[in-house]
Structure formats: structure tokens, C-alpha cells
Design a protein around this motif. Structure first.
Motif, PDB file in Angstrom:
ATOM      1  N   ALA A   1      28.791  34.933  53.749  1.00  0.00           N
ATOM      2  CA  ALA A   1      27.912  36.027  53.326  1.00  0.00           C
ATOM      3  C   ALA A   1      28.035  36.264  51.828  1.00  0.00           C
ATOM      4  O   ALA A   1      29.059  35.938  51.220  1.00  0.00           O
ATOM      5  N   PRO A   2      27.000  36.872  51.223  1.00  0.00           N
ATOM      6  CA  PRO A   2      27.102  37.224  49.810  1.00  0.00           C
ATOM      7  C   PRO A   2      28.156  38.309  49.597  1.00  0.00           C
ATOM      8  O   PRO A   2      28.315  39.201  50.427  1.00  0.00           O
ATOM      9  N   GLN A   3      28.863  38.198  48.474  1.00  0.00           N
ATOM     10  CA  GLN A   3      29.920  39.157  48.134  1.00  0.00           C
ATOM     11  C   GLN A   3      29.574  39.819  46.804  1.00  0.00           C
ATOM     12  O   GLN A   3      28.976  39.200  45.928  1.00  0.00           O
ATOM     13  N   ARG A   4      29.989  41.052  46.664  1.00  0.00           N
ATOM     14  CA  ARG A   4      29.690  41.809  45.448  1.00  0.00           C
ATOM     15  C   ARG A   4      30.884  41.743  44.492  1.00  0.00           C
ATOM     16  O   ARG A   4      32.032  41.993  44.894  1.00  0.00           O
ATOM     17  N   TRP A   5      30.616  41.397  43.241  1.00  0.00           N
ATOM     18  CA  TRP A   5      31.672  41.276  42.230  1.00  0.00           C
ATOM     19  C   TRP A   5      32.518  42.542  42.131  1.00  0.00           C
ATOM     20  O   TRP A   5      33.735  42.489  42.096  1.00  0.00           O
ATOM     21  N   GLN A   6      31.855  43.678  42.095  1.00  0.00           N
ATOM     22  CA  GLN A   6      32.567  44.938  41.880  1.00  0.00           C
ATOM     23  C   GLN A   6      33.507  45.294  43.035  1.00  0.00           C
ATOM     24  O   GLN A   6      34.338  46.176  42.897  1.00  0.00           O
ATOM     25  N   ASP A   7      33.382  44.591  44.168  1.00  0.00           N
ATOM     26  CA  ASP A   7      34.225  44.858  45.338  1.00  0.00           C
ATOM     27  C   ASP A   7      35.232  43.738  45.598  1.00  0.00           C
ATOM     28  O   ASP A   7      35.727  43.594  46.711  1.00  0.00           O
ATOM     29  N   ASN A   8      35.551  42.932  44.584  1.00  0.00           N
ATOM     30  CA  ASN A   8      36.337  41.712  44.827  1.00  0.00           C
ATOM     31  C   ASN A   8      37.823  41.809  44.493  1.00  0.00           C
ATOM     32  O   ASN A   8      38.499  40.793  44.430  1.00  0.00           O
ATOM     33  N   LEU A   9      38.354  43.001  44.275  1.00  0.00           N
ATOM     34  CA  LEU A   9      39.759  43.136  43.867  1.00  0.00           C
ATOM     35  C   LEU A   9      40.734  42.384  44.775  1.00  0.00           C
ATOM     36  O   LEU A   9      41.691  41.782  44.302  1.00  0.00           O
ATOM     37  N   ALA A  10      40.461  42.380  46.063  1.00  0.00           N
ATOM     38  CA  ALA A  10      41.365  41.721  47.016  1.00  0.00           C
ATOM     39  C   ALA A  10      41.369  40.204  46.859  1.00  0.00           C
ATOM     40  O   ALA A  10      42.275  39.529  47.353  1.00  0.00           O
TER      41      ALA A  10
ATOM     42  N   GLU B   1      31.582  45.193  31.908  1.00  0.00           N
ATOM     43  CA  GLU B   1      31.766  46.627  32.151  1.00  0.00           C
ATOM     44  C   GLU B   1      32.760  46.865  33.285  1.00  0.00           C
ATOM     45  O   GLU B   1      33.656  47.703  33.180  1.00  0.00           O
ATOM     46  N   ASP B   2      32.617  46.097  34.367  1.00  0.00           N
ATOM     47  CA  ASP B   2      33.523  46.243  35.502  1.00  0.00           C
ATOM     48  C   ASP B   2      34.962  45.900  35.102  1.00  0.00           C
ATOM     49  O   ASP B   2      35.894  46.628  35.441  1.00  0.00           O
ATOM     50  N   MET B   3      35.133  44.784  34.375  1.00  0.00           N
ATOM     51  CA  MET B   3      36.480  44.395  33.954  1.00  0.00           C
ATOM     52  C   MET B   3      37.091  45.450  33.030  1.00  0.00           C
ATOM     53  O   MET B   3      38.283  45.749  33.126  1.00  0.00           O
ATOM     54  N   ASN B   4      36.280  46.025  32.155  1.00  0.00           N
ATOM     55  CA  ASN B   4      36.779  47.042  31.228  1.00  0.00           C
ATOM     56  C   ASN B   4      37.142  48.346  31.940  1.00  0.00           C
ATOM     57  O   ASN B   4      37.957  49.116  31.446  1.00  0.00           O
ATOM     58  N   ASN B   5      36.531  48.580  33.108  1.00  0.00           N
ATOM     59  CA  ASN B   5      36.833  49.788  33.880  1.00  0.00           C
ATOM     60  C   ASN B   5      38.030  49.618  34.806  1.00  0.00           C
ATOM     61  O   ASN B   5      38.532  50.599  35.355  1.00  0.00           O
ATOM     62  N   ARG B   6      38.475  48.385  35.009  1.00  0.00           N
ATOM     63  CA  ARG B   6      39.626  48.135  35.878  1.00  0.00           C
ATOM     64  C   ARG B   6      40.919  48.432  35.134  1.00  0.00           C
ATOM     65  O   ARG B   6      41.008  48.259  33.925  1.00  0.00           O
ATOM     66  N   GLU B   7      41.930  48.837  35.889  1.00  0.00           N
ATOM     67  CA  GLU B   7      43.245  49.039  35.294  1.00  0.00           C
ATOM     68  C   GLU B   7      43.837  47.663  34.982  1.00  0.00           C
ATOM     69  O   GLU B   7      43.908  46.796  35.847  1.00  0.00           O
ATOM     70  N   GLN B   8      44.227  47.459  33.742  1.00  0.00           N
ATOM     71  CA  GLN B   8      44.733  46.151  33.313  1.00  0.00           C
ATOM     72  C   GLN B   8      46.256  46.142  33.414  1.00  0.00           C
ATOM     73  O   GLN B   8      46.952  46.444  32.454  1.00  0.00           O
ATOM     74  N   LYS B   9      46.730  45.765  34.606  1.00  0.00           N
ATOM     75  CA  LYS B   9      48.165  45.803  34.879  1.00  0.00           C
ATOM     76  C   LYS B   9      48.874  44.510  34.492  1.00  0.00           C
ATOM     77  O   LYS B   9      49.996  44.523  34.013  1.00  0.00           O
ATOM     78  N   LEU B  10      48.238  43.378  34.750  1.00  0.00           N
ATOM     79  CA  LEU B  10      48.909  42.084  34.595  1.00  0.00           C
ATOM     80  C   LEU B  10      48.838  41.532  33.179  1.00  0.00           C
ATOM     81  O   LEU B  10      49.608  40.654  32.819  1.00  0.00           O
ATOM     82  N   MET B  11      47.870  42.012  32.395  1.00  0.00           N
ATOM     83  CA  MET B  11      47.594  41.478  31.058  1.00  0.00           C
ATOM     84  C   MET B  11      47.388  39.957  31.106  1.00  0.00           C
ATOM     85  O   MET B  11      47.796  39.223  30.223  1.00  0.00           O
TER      86      MET B  11
ATOM     87  N   LEU C   1      27.192  32.880  25.636  1.00  0.00           N
ATOM     88  CA  LEU C   1      27.966  34.057  25.252  1.00  0.00           C
ATOM     89  C   LEU C   1      29.323  33.946  25.933  1.00  0.00           C
ATOM     90  O   LEU C   1      29.410  33.448  27.052  1.00  0.00           O
ATOM     91  N   TYR C   2      30.345  34.451  25.275  1.00  0.00           N
ATOM     92  CA  TYR C   2      31.636  34.506  25.970  1.00  0.00           C
ATOM     93  C   TYR C   2      32.460  35.635  25.408  1.00  0.00           C
ATOM     94  O   TYR C   2      32.271  36.082  24.269  1.00  0.00           O
ATOM     95  N   SER C   3      33.354  36.110  26.233  1.00  0.00           N
ATOM     96  CA  SER C   3      34.263  37.173  25.840  1.00  0.00           C
ATOM     97  C   SER C   3      35.539  37.019  26.665  1.00  0.00           C
ATOM     98  O   SER C   3      35.545  36.317  27.689  1.00  0.00           O
ATOM     99  N   ILE C   4      36.563  37.684  26.232  1.00  0.00           N
ATOM    100  CA  ILE C   4      37.834  37.642  26.963  1.00  0.00           C
ATOM    101  C   ILE C   4      38.147  39.052  27.441  1.00  0.00           C
ATOM    102  O   ILE C   4      37.970  40.027  26.706  1.00  0.00           O
ATOM    103  N   SER C   5      38.568  39.148  28.687  1.00  0.00           N
ATOM    104  CA  SER C   5      39.017  40.420  29.233  1.00  0.00           C
ATOM    105  C   SER C   5      40.389  40.182  29.860  1.00  0.00           C
ATOM    106  O   SER C   5      40.940  39.081  29.739  1.00  0.00           O
ATOM    107  N   PHE C   6      40.932  41.203  30.521  1.00  0.00           N
ATOM    108  CA  PHE C   6      42.285  41.078  31.090  1.00  0.00           C
ATOM    109  C   PHE C   6      42.356  41.728  32.466  1.00  0.00           C
ATOM    110  O   PHE C   6      41.681  42.702  32.732  1.00  0.00           O
ATOM    111  N   TYR C   7      43.187  41.140  33.308  1.00  0.00           N
ATOM    112  CA  TYR C   7      43.521  41.738  34.615  1.00  0.00           C
ATOM    113  C   TYR C   7      44.720  42.623  34.444  1.00  0.00           C
ATOM    114  O   TYR C   7      45.558  42.413  33.598  1.00  0.00           O
TER     115      TYR C   7
END
Length: 198
Positions: free
Chosen positions: A96-105, A125-135, A192-198
Motif C-alpha cells: 500500500a502507499p505510505q505517507r512520508w510524514q508518518d514514517n518514523l517507525a 519541512e517535515d525533517m526540520n520539524n522532527r526532533e534531531q536526536k541522532l545528528m 536541488l539538494y539539501s542536508i538535514s539530520f535525524y
């Protein structure tokens, strides 16, 4: 790839997790890459009998359910416009299709590839709103691909080339500017590219 090095995890992302992300998911999977795919929309939308009558589903609705429903509604229309063959391909890749914003698991990805700038912006936007614990760094790339079956097939091949190049690179963080410059020169397309963090 260097001996003993951990394989990269790739995520392919479009709006509805139907065409572009699933074509790329299928191609990368066939070539042995560790890949998942997602959509960023509020719902899954598929073309209907007119522009104003799309078929709308919730994320998580099995591709088989969509396939069976559309085949019952109008098999000629949905075969002719490529929706039934696309859904058949999709159900051979995942349920089934999965939603990016619901993929934390699903854990962390090394590379996230989007196929339109609006989706790229939503992933950022979603990555920037997540808590960046692991860096842990994640590379987010946008490869602009029109949302039709022919362009999705061509875009998936280009995505595969770029992903294979990234996977064989010892440290993408150090080489990304050169990889992008070479890719843009060879493919004659801007990314386009950018770097974000988990």
C-alpha cells in the motif's frame, strides 16, 4: 562499495506514492538497492473520468483494493490511461502507499529523493520539524520529473544512476558538490539538494 561498509538506505518520495516514487522504488529494488517509497499528500489521488473527478484514497489503502475498484468502475478507461498497469506494478513492489510524514517507525534513510520541488519542500519541512536526536545526516535531493508514465520511467533510470553513484562514494558528505556537478553536466538537468539530520 567498500568491504564491510553499511549499505545506504534510499527513500523515493512523490505526492501520492503511486507513479514516480513507485517506478523508482521498483527499479532500485530490481537492482538490489535498499529502498522504500512514500507520498507527501494528504490523500492518495488517482486520475478519474475527468480532471474534477479524481479517485481519492487514504494512505494505507492496499494497491490491490484500488486496482479491483477501478477495474470494476471502468476497466477500459483505467487500462487506457495506464492506471491499472501502474497499480499492478505497485502491488508487486509493496502492499500500500505510505505517507512520508508518518514514517518514523521505518528508521533513518541516508538519501531521500523527491521528484518535484513542492514535495522536496514538504520533506524538508517535515525533517526540520522532527526532533534531531541522532545528528545523523540525510541527503535530500530533488530530481524534477513530470507526473506521467513515460517521464516516471525515464526519471527512475536517472535516479538509479545517481543512487548507485552515491552508494559507491566513500563519503557523500565530502563529495556531494562534485557528484551533483558531474551529474548535472552528464544528464543536462538541474537538481536541488539539501542536508538535514535525524
Amino acid at each position: 562499495m567498500a568491504e564491510g561498509r553499511k549499505r545506504m538506505r534510499f527513500a523515493m518520495v512523490c505526492s501520492s506514492n503511486q507513479n514516480r516514487s513507485m517506478e523508482a522504488h521498483s527499479v532500485l529494488k530490481r537492482h538490489g538497492l535498499d529502498v522504500a517509497s512514500y507520498g507527501t499528500g494528504a490523500h492518495v489521488k488517482l486520475p478519474g473520468p475527468s480532471l474534477h473527478e479524481p479517485n481519492v484514497y487514504e494512505f494505507g489503502t492496499p494497491y490491490k483494493t484500488m486496482y479491483d475498484e477501478l477495474r470494476r468502475k471502468d476497466p477500459d478507461l483505467y487500462k487506457r490511461n495506464g492506471i491499472l498497469p501502474m497499480l499492478k506494478r505497485n502491488l508487486s513492489v509493496k502492499n500500500a502507499p505510505q505517507r512520508w510524514q508518518d514514517n518514523l517507525a521505518d528508521g533513518c534513510f541516508d538519501i531521500v529523493m523527491t521528484f518535484e520541488e513542492r514535495v522536496f519542500d514538504l520533506v524538508m519541512e517535515d525533517m526540520n520539524n522532527r526532533e534531531q536526536k541522532l545528528m545523523k545526516a540525510v541527503l535530500i535531493i530533488n530530481l524534477e520529473v513530470k507526473d506521467n508514465h513515460e517521464e516516471a520511467a525515464a526519471g527512475a533510470k536517472v535516479a538509479l544512476e545517481l543512487c548507485k553513484e552515491l552508494e559507491t562514494t566513500e563519503s557523500w558528505e565530502d563529495a556531494i558538490d562534485d557528484i551533483v556537478a558531474k551529474f548535472e553536466r552528464e544528464q543536462e538537468r538541474r537538481i536541488l539538494y539539501s542536508i538535514s539530520f535525524y
